[in-house]
Scaffold this motif. Structure first.
Motif, short mmCIF file in Angstrom:
data_model
loop_
_atom_site.label_atom_id
_atom_site.label_comp_id
_atom_site.label_asym_id
_atom_site.label_seq_id
_atom_site.Cartn_x
_atom_site.Cartn_y
_atom_site.Cartn_z
N LEU A 32 60.11 31.40 19.25
CA LEU A 32 61.45 31.99 19.30
C LEU A 32 61.78 32.33 20.76
O LEU A 32 60.87 32.51 21.58
CB LEU A 32 61.51 33.26 18.44
N PRO A 33 63.06 32.46 21.09
CA PRO A 33 63.47 32.71 22.48
C PRO A 33 63.36 34.19 22.88
O PRO A 33 64.37 34.87 23.10
CB PRO A 33 64.92 32.22 22.51
N GLY A 34 62.13 34.70 22.98
CA GLY A 34 61.94 36.10 23.32
C GLY A 34 62.48 36.47 24.68
O GLY A 34 63.05 37.56 24.87
N GLU A 35 62.30 35.57 25.65
CA GLU A 35 62.76 35.85 27.01
C GLU A 35 64.28 35.99 27.07
O GLU A 35 64.82 36.89 27.72
CB GLU A 35 62.30 34.72 27.94
N ILE A 36 64.96 35.11 26.36
CA ILE A 36 66.43 35.15 26.34
C ILE A 36 66.91 36.43 25.65
O ILE A 36 67.86 37.08 26.11
CB ILE A 36 66.99 33.92 25.62
N ALA A 37 66.25 36.83 24.57
CA ALA A 37 66.62 38.06 23.87
C ALA A 37 66.46 39.27 24.78
O ALA A 37 67.31 40.17 24.81
CB ALA A 37 65.77 38.22 22.61
N LEU A 38 65.37 39.28 25.56
CA LEU A 38 65.11 40.41 26.45
C LEU A 38 66.14 40.48 27.58
O LEU A 38 66.64 41.57 27.91
CB LEU A 38 63.70 40.28 27.03
N VAL A 39 66.46 39.34 28.16
CA VAL A 39 67.45 39.30 29.24
C VAL A 39 68.82 39.72 28.71
O VAL A 39 69.55 40.49 29.36
CB VAL A 39 67.52 37.89 29.88
N THR A 40 69.18 39.24 27.53
CA THR A 40 70.47 39.59 26.94
C THR A 40 70.58 41.09 26.70
O THR A 40 71.59 41.72 27.04
CB THR A 40 70.67 38.85 25.60
N ALA A 41 69.52 41.68 26.13
CA ALA A 41 69.53 43.12 25.87
C ALA A 41 69.58 43.92 27.17
O ALA A 41 70.23 44.97 27.24
CB ALA A 41 68.28 43.50 25.07
N SER A 42 68.91 43.42 28.20
CA SER A 42 68.92 44.10 29.50
C SER A 42 70.32 44.07 30.10
O SER A 42 70.76 45.05 30.74
CB SER A 42 67.92 43.44 30.45
N LEU A 43 71.04 42.97 29.92
CA LEU A 43 72.43 42.89 30.38
C LEU A 43 73.32 43.87 29.62
O LEU A 43 74.23 44.48 30.18
CB LEU A 43 72.96 41.47 30.21
N MET A 44 73.02 44.04 28.33
CA MET A 44 73.77 44.99 27.53
C MET A 44 73.49 46.42 27.99
O MET A 44 74.36 47.30 27.91
CB MET A 44 73.43 44.81 26.05
N ALA A 45 72.27 46.65 28.49
CA ALA A 45 71.93 47.97 29.02
C ALA A 45 72.75 48.26 30.28
O ALA A 45 73.15 49.40 30.52
CB ALA A 45 70.44 48.05 29.33
N VAL A 46 73.00 47.22 31.07
CA VAL A 46 73.83 47.39 32.26
C VAL A 46 75.22 47.85 31.87
O VAL A 46 75.85 48.67 32.56
CB VAL A 46 73.90 46.06 33.06
N LYS A 47 75.73 47.34 30.76
CA LYS A 47 77.08 47.69 30.30
C LYS A 47 77.10 49.04 29.59
O LYS A 47 78.15 49.52 29.19
CB LYS A 47 77.60 46.61 29.34
N GLY A 48 75.93 49.66 29.41
CA GLY A 48 75.86 50.97 28.79
C GLY A 48 75.81 50.94 27.28
O GLY A 48 75.90 51.99 26.63
N VAL A 49 75.69 49.77 26.69
CA VAL A 49 75.64 49.66 25.22
C VAL A 49 74.33 50.22 24.69
O VAL A 49 74.29 50.86 23.63
CB VAL A 49 75.82 48.19 24.78
N VAL A 50 73.25 49.96 25.41
CA VAL A 50 71.92 50.44 25.02
C VAL A 50 71.23 51.04 26.24
O VAL A 50 71.68 50.87 27.37
CB VAL A 50 71.06 49.29 24.44
N SER A 51 70.11 51.69 25.99
CA SER A 51 69.34 52.27 27.08
C SER A 51 68.31 51.26 27.58
O SER A 51 67.62 50.63 26.77
CB SER A 51 68.61 53.53 26.59
N PRO A 52 68.16 51.10 28.90
CA PRO A 52 67.15 50.17 29.41
C PRO A 52 65.74 50.61 29.03
O PRO A 52 64.86 49.77 28.80
CB PRO A 52 67.35 50.22 30.93
N VAL A 53 65.53 51.93 28.95
CA VAL A 53 64.22 52.44 28.53
C VAL A 53 63.94 52.05 27.08
O VAL A 53 62.84 51.64 26.73
CB VAL A 53 64.16 53.98 28.69
N GLY A 54 64.97 52.15 26.24
CA GLY A 54 64.83 51.77 24.84
C GLY A 54 64.55 50.30 24.68
O GLY A 54 63.71 49.88 23.87
N VAL A 55 65.25 49.47 25.46
CA VAL A 55 65.04 48.02 25.41
C VAL A 55 63.61 47.69 25.83
O VAL A 55 62.91 46.92 25.16
CB VAL A 55 66.04 47.29 26.33
#
Length: 219
Positions: A32-55
């Motif tokens: 599965l594309p784990g790397e892509i999922a991680l990068v996508t979530a990290s970008l969402m953390a930049v937008k404030g949707v999620v916490s980078p620590v949580g990701v």
């Protein structure tokens, strides 16, 4: 819908769960594309949707737990498990891929688990193969934890820091980050496939030479 609006509409809990699940299943041995999922979530953390620590935390937990389950499966199933998977999924678990992964383990030992975290195809093999090769669990666990923390934590931090520095342009170029992640993942897979092909060719040549030697002795 504009990408900003779409990103901000995603529930944070779903992001954390998906990141942990995708990376955990990939570490377990499912491609599965784990790397892509991680990068996508990290970008969402930049937008404030999620916490980078949580990701980072969910990604690390998914990586460690997934690898540990994969280790248990590999230890119980042994090499016959890979042979069976190779017949069903030759593109991911073929003999040449297995041979390449085994060479990495022979060369690096427990650190193949650590370094394997950074290589797309080897990331799938690391846990199950360590178990199949009967690597002591304490050695596996050290490399597994270190690899999970450095890879997941480091990737999240890097993407987050870079994303923050270009936040004014992120809405325009966020898909470029995903494209870069796909490119990196594809490049890693391509390198592993080339190595696997070379190993497979070498194995065939050695088998042919051995068969020729036996034939000459018989004559």
């Amino acid at each position: 819908m504009h990408i900003d609006a779409w990103i901000e509409s995603v529930p944070p809990g779903a992001v954390y769960a998906l990141v942990g699940l995708i990376i955990g299943l990939e570490s377990l041995g499912i491609p599965l594309p784990g790397e892509i999922a991680l990068v996508t979530a990290s970008l969402m953390a930049v937008k404030g949707v999620v916490s980078p620590v949580g990701v980072a935390a969910c990604a690390i937990l998914g990586a460690i737990i997934g690898d540990s389950i994969g280790y248990s499966i590999g230890r119980k199933g042994g090499k016959p498990l890979f042979e069976k998977l190779g017949r069903k999924f030759p593109k991911h678990f073929g003999p040449s891929h297995l041979a390449t992964a085994e060479r990495s383990f022979q060369k690096w030992g427990m650190w193949a688990v650590f370094f394997g975290r950074f290589i797309a195809l080897l990331r799938i093999f690391a846990g199950p193969l360590a178990g199949a090769l009967k690597m002591p669990y304490w050695k596996f666990l050290i490399a597994n934890v270190l690899g999970g923390v450095v890879w997941a934590g480091g990737t999240t931090l890097l993407v987050y820091k870079v994303g923050k520095s270009i936040e004014p342009w992120l809405a325009r170029f966020s898909w470029a980050g995903l494209a870069a992640a796909v490119l990196i993942g594809g490049l890693s897979a391509w390198v592993m496939k080339r190595r696997a092909a070379k190993t497979h060719a070498k194995m065939e040549a050695e088998e042919a030479a051995a068969a020729a030697a036996k034939a000459s002795v018989a004559d």
